[in-house]
Write a protein that holds these residues in place. Sequence first.
Motif, PDB file in Angstrom:
ATOM      1  N   PRO A   1      31.516   5.306 -20.490  1.00  0.00           N
ATOM      2  CA  PRO A   1      30.668   6.204 -19.458  1.00  0.00           C
ATOM      3  C   PRO A   1      30.592   5.871 -18.203  1.00  0.00           C
ATOM      4  CG  PRO A   1      29.510   6.103 -21.514  1.00  0.00           C
ATOM      5  CD  PRO A   1      30.579   4.920 -21.746  1.00  0.00           C
ATOM      6  N   CYS A   2      30.330   4.364 -18.082  1.00  0.00           N
ATOM      7  CA  CYS A   2      30.219   3.648 -16.541  1.00  0.00           C
ATOM      8  C   CYS A   2      31.361   2.838 -16.117  1.00  0.00           C
ATOM      9  CB  CYS A   2      28.814   2.864 -16.802  1.00  0.00           C
ATOM     10  SG  CYS A   2      28.889   1.455 -17.675  1.00  0.00           S
ATOM     11  N   ALA A   3      32.368   2.877 -16.816  1.00  0.00           N
ATOM     12  CA  ALA A   3      33.646   2.250 -16.543  1.00  0.00           C
ATOM     13  C   ALA A   3      33.286   0.703 -16.353  1.00  0.00           C
ATOM     14  CB  ALA A   3      34.310   2.666 -15.693  1.00  0.00           C
ATOM     15  N   GLY A   4      32.266  -0.059 -16.803  1.00  0.00           N
ATOM     16  CA  GLY A   4      32.041  -1.479 -16.735  1.00  0.00           C
ATOM     17  C   GLY A   4      31.360  -1.805 -15.624  1.00  0.00           C
ATOM     18  N   THR A   5      30.549  -0.831 -14.921  1.00  0.00           N
ATOM     19  CA  THR A   5      29.605  -1.045 -13.759  1.00  0.00           C
ATOM     20  C   THR A   5      28.178  -1.171 -14.101  1.00  0.00           C
ATOM     21  OG1 THR A   5      29.238   1.459 -13.140  1.00  0.00           O
ATOM     22  CG2 THR A   5      31.367  -0.029 -12.107  1.00  0.00           C
ATOM     23  N   GLY A   6      27.758  -0.347 -14.922  1.00  0.00           N
ATOM     24  CA  GLY A   6      26.508  -0.543 -15.694  1.00  0.00           C
ATOM     25  C   GLY A   6      25.628   0.707 -14.962  1.00  0.00           C
TER      26      GLY A   6
ATOM     27  N   GLN B   1      22.566  10.371  -7.006  1.00  0.00           N
ATOM     28  CA  GLN B   1      21.639   8.965  -6.997  1.00  0.00           C
ATOM     29  C   GLN B   1      22.216   8.222  -8.179  1.00  0.00           C
ATOM     30  OE1 GLN B   1      17.643  10.024  -7.750  1.00  0.00           O
ATOM     31  NE2 GLN B   1      17.690  10.990 -10.030  1.00  0.00           N
ATOM     32  N   SER B   2      22.134   6.953  -8.200  1.00  0.00           N
ATOM     33  CA  SER B   2      22.535   5.981  -9.417  1.00  0.00           C
ATOM     34  C   SER B   2      21.424   5.932 -10.284  1.00  0.00           C
ATOM     35  CB  SER B   2      23.103   4.958  -8.600  1.00  0.00           C
ATOM     36  OG  SER B   2      22.006   3.996  -8.420  1.00  0.00           O
ATOM     37  N   ALA B   3      22.110   5.738 -11.388  1.00  0.00           N
ATOM     38  CA  ALA B   3      21.103   5.511 -12.684  1.00  0.00           C
ATOM     39  C   ALA B   3      21.627   4.569 -13.522  1.00  0.00           C
ATOM     40  CB  ALA B   3      20.640   6.932 -13.262  1.00  0.00           C
TER      41      ALA B   3
ATOM     42  N   CYS C   1      25.129   1.366 -22.271  1.00  0.00           N
ATOM     43  CA  CYS C   1      25.106  -0.193 -22.257  1.00  0.00           C
ATOM     44  C   CYS C   1      24.019  -0.898 -21.478  1.00  0.00           C
ATOM     45  CB  CYS C   1      26.290  -0.659 -21.534  1.00  0.00           C
ATOM     46  SG  CYS C   1      26.333  -0.313 -19.777  1.00  0.00           S
ATOM     47  N   TRP C   2      22.934  -0.062 -21.044  1.00  0.00           N
ATOM     48  CA  TRP C   2      21.762  -0.663 -20.615  1.00  0.00           C
ATOM     49  C   TRP C   2      22.018  -1.344 -19.386  1.00  0.00           C
ATOM     50  CZ3 TRP C   2      17.600   2.071 -21.269  1.00  0.00           C
ATOM     51  CH2 TRP C   2      17.287   2.892 -22.524  1.00  0.00           C
ATOM     52  N   GLY C   3      22.951  -1.299 -18.573  1.00  0.00           N
ATOM     53  CA  GLY C   3      23.435  -1.936 -17.392  1.00  0.00           C
ATOM     54  C   GLY C   3      24.235  -3.265 -17.485  1.00  0.00           C
ATOM     55  N   THR C   4      24.630  -3.501 -18.843  1.00  0.00           N
ATOM     56  CA  THR C   4      25.513  -4.707 -19.038  1.00  0.00           C
ATOM     57  C   THR C   4      27.104  -4.360 -18.576  1.00  0.00           C
ATOM     58  OG1 THR C   4      25.675  -4.261 -21.309  1.00  0.00           O
ATOM     59  CG2 THR C   4      23.804  -5.664 -20.773  1.00  0.00           C
ATOM     60  N   GLY C   5      27.333  -3.210 -18.521  1.00  0.00           N
ATOM     61  CA  GLY C   5      28.725  -2.832 -18.307  1.00  0.00           C
ATOM     62  C   GLY C   5      29.791  -3.384 -19.785  1.00  0.00           C
ATOM     63  N   GLU C   6      29.154  -3.739 -20.983  1.00  0.00           N
ATOM     64  CA  GLU C   6      29.975  -4.192 -21.752  1.00  0.00           C
ATOM     65  C   GLU C   6      29.731  -3.106 -23.069  1.00  0.00           C
ATOM     66  OE1 GLU C   6      28.600  -7.979 -23.101  1.00  0.00           O
ATOM     67  OE2 GLU C   6      29.381  -8.601 -21.399  1.00  0.00           O
TER      68      GLU C   6
END
Length: 64
Positions: free
Chosen positions: A23-28, A48-50, A55-60
Motif C-alpha cells: 500500500p505505501c510502496a515501502g515509504t511507510g 495529508q500524509s498518514a 506496516c506501521w511506518g516501517t515500509g516492510e
Amino acid sequence: MATTRKTTTRKTTPAPVPQKCAPCAGTGETTETVRVGSRKGRETTNRQSALCSDCWGTGEALAD
C-alpha cells in the motif's frame, strides 16, 4: 615432515532483503484526502500524509 593445517571458515549467507509494503510502496506513509464538514464530509483537493496502517511506518511487508 609436518602437514600444514587448513583452517575452515564458516560460510555466511546474506540476510534476506525484506519485501516492500504494497500500500505505501515501502515509504511507510500514505496520503489521505482531507474531508470538510461534519455531516456530508466533502472531499477537498488537499491531501495529508498518514502512517501506513499495514506496516506501521516501517515500509516492510509483514511476514505471514
